[in-house]
Design an enzyme around this catalytic site. Structure first.
Site, PDB file in Angstrom:
ATOM      1  N   ASP A   1     -17.006   7.195   9.536  1.00 59.93           N
ATOM      2  CA  ASP A   1     -15.817   6.403   9.225  1.00 59.93           C
ATOM      3  C   ASP A   1     -14.641   7.359   9.056  1.00 59.93           C
ATOM      4  O   ASP A   1     -14.836   8.553   8.780  1.00 59.93           O
ATOM      5  CB  ASP A   1     -16.036   5.585   7.942  1.00 59.93           C
ATOM      6  CG  ASP A   1     -15.174   4.333   7.902  1.00 59.93           C
ATOM      7  OD1 ASP A   1     -15.712   3.234   8.137  1.00 59.93           O
ATOM      8  OD2 ASP A   1     -13.960   4.458   7.650  1.00 59.93           O
TER       9      ASP A   1
ATOM     10  N   ARG B   1       0.823  -1.217   0.000  1.00 56.73           N
ATOM     11  CA  ARG B   1       0.000   0.000   0.000  1.00 56.73           C
ATOM     12  C   ARG B   1       0.852   1.261   0.000  1.00 56.73           C
ATOM     13  O   ARG B   1       0.489   2.272  -0.622  1.00 56.73           O
ATOM     14  CB  ARG B   1      -0.953  -0.049   1.205  1.00 56.73           C
ATOM     15  CG  ARG B   1      -2.157  -0.919   0.896  1.00 56.73           C
ATOM     16  CD  ARG B   1      -2.805  -1.529   2.125  1.00 56.73           C
ATOM     17  NE  ARG B   1      -3.949  -2.338   1.699  1.00 56.73           N
ATOM     18  CZ  ARG B   1      -3.841  -3.546   1.147  1.00 56.73           C
ATOM     19  NH1 ARG B   1      -2.642  -4.085   0.937  1.00 56.73           N
ATOM     20  NH2 ARG B   1      -4.915  -4.216   0.778  1.00 56.73           N
TER      21      ARG B   1
END
Length: 258
Positions: free
Chosen positions: A122, A14
């Site tokens: 979130d 990532r």
């Protein structure tokens, strides 16, 4: 979030994706870029590491507990039309808060008697954007009966369905890091919080801090639902354990021990 040695490839992959996206040839360059960045890269970096495994009616025994036990407890003594606030944090791409809305419409006879506010929060801005749009594939809908899908979704093609606009409008979405009280406090207090399957990714100190923040966001007597592998009793002494026929949940005491 804690990543041990077994997640090294996950982390490196990532980071390399973000290095490529920002045209940084080495990690040292990317690290300096990230530290001095004033745009959106920190946000993209965080988004790259969040876990968003979810689907509709996940752990639906808690939804059954919601209508059988939690909501009747919370509305006791309240007048019709008064607000009932439910928080899904984290909410990922929206399956959980929308599941709550659908479950209430289908299974709680008093759903129209109160002003029900459902908030989904979130830390990942990309999943919040997806939640607001509300388009889902077959896997997300796998636990919904065909008549429920037909009633609350608009079919786009053979692989995608969009939740109806009225339902999308019934859920508010906001970006919140539950580790930061300056971000959780402005959300206000809730009657019920769903915080499922996220604390397992934290270390002990982070779990305790997150639990304290969530405690402050509950009305006295309000409930918090965790994932089935999580136990608030091992995280924080602030909450009371409540055992119902469908689920074990945790409550902020009606009279705070402090």
């Amino acid at each position: 979030m804690v990543f041990n040695e077994s997640k090294r490839y996950y982390v490196e992959r990532r980071i390399m994706d973000r290095m490529a996206a920002t045209s940084n040839a080495t990690f040292a360059h990317y690290f300096m870029f990230l530290r001095g960045e004033t745009g959106n890269e920190v946000e993209h970096f965080i988004n790259a590491f969040t876990v968003n495994e979810t689907y509709f009616y996940r752990e639906d025994h808690q939804l059954e507990c919601l209508v059988r036990d939690l909501l009747p407890q919370r509305v006791r003594g309240r007048r019709r039309g008064e607000p009932i606030r439910i928080w899904s944090a984290p909410c990922s791409t929206g399956e959980e808060p929308y599941s709550i809305a659908i479950w209430l419409l289908e299974n709680w006879p008093q759903v129209d008697a109160y002003d029900i506010e459902i908030v989904g929060s979130d830390i990942d801005t990309e999943v919040l954007d997806a939640a607001a749009i509300g388009i889902y594939g077959k896997r997300a809908l796998m636990r919904l009966a065909p008549d429920i899908v037909a009633k609350y979704f608009r079919r786009l093609d053979d692989q995608h369905w969009q939740i109806l606009e009225d339902l999308r409008d019934s859920v508010q979405f906001s970006r919140v890091n539950i580790m930061q009280s300056r971000e959780t406090r402005p959300q206000g207090r809730f009657d019920i919080i769903f915080c499922r399957n996220v604390l397992i990714y934290f270390d002990d100190e982070s779990r305790r801090l997150a639990a304290e923040n969530l405690f402050e966001n509950l009305h006295p007597g309000g409930y918090i639902c965790l994932g089935h592998t999580e136990s608030m009793s091992r995280i924080s002494p602030l909450f009371e354990v409540c055992r119902f026929s469908d689920a074990i949940v945790y409550r902020r005491p009606v009279e705070d021990r402090t």
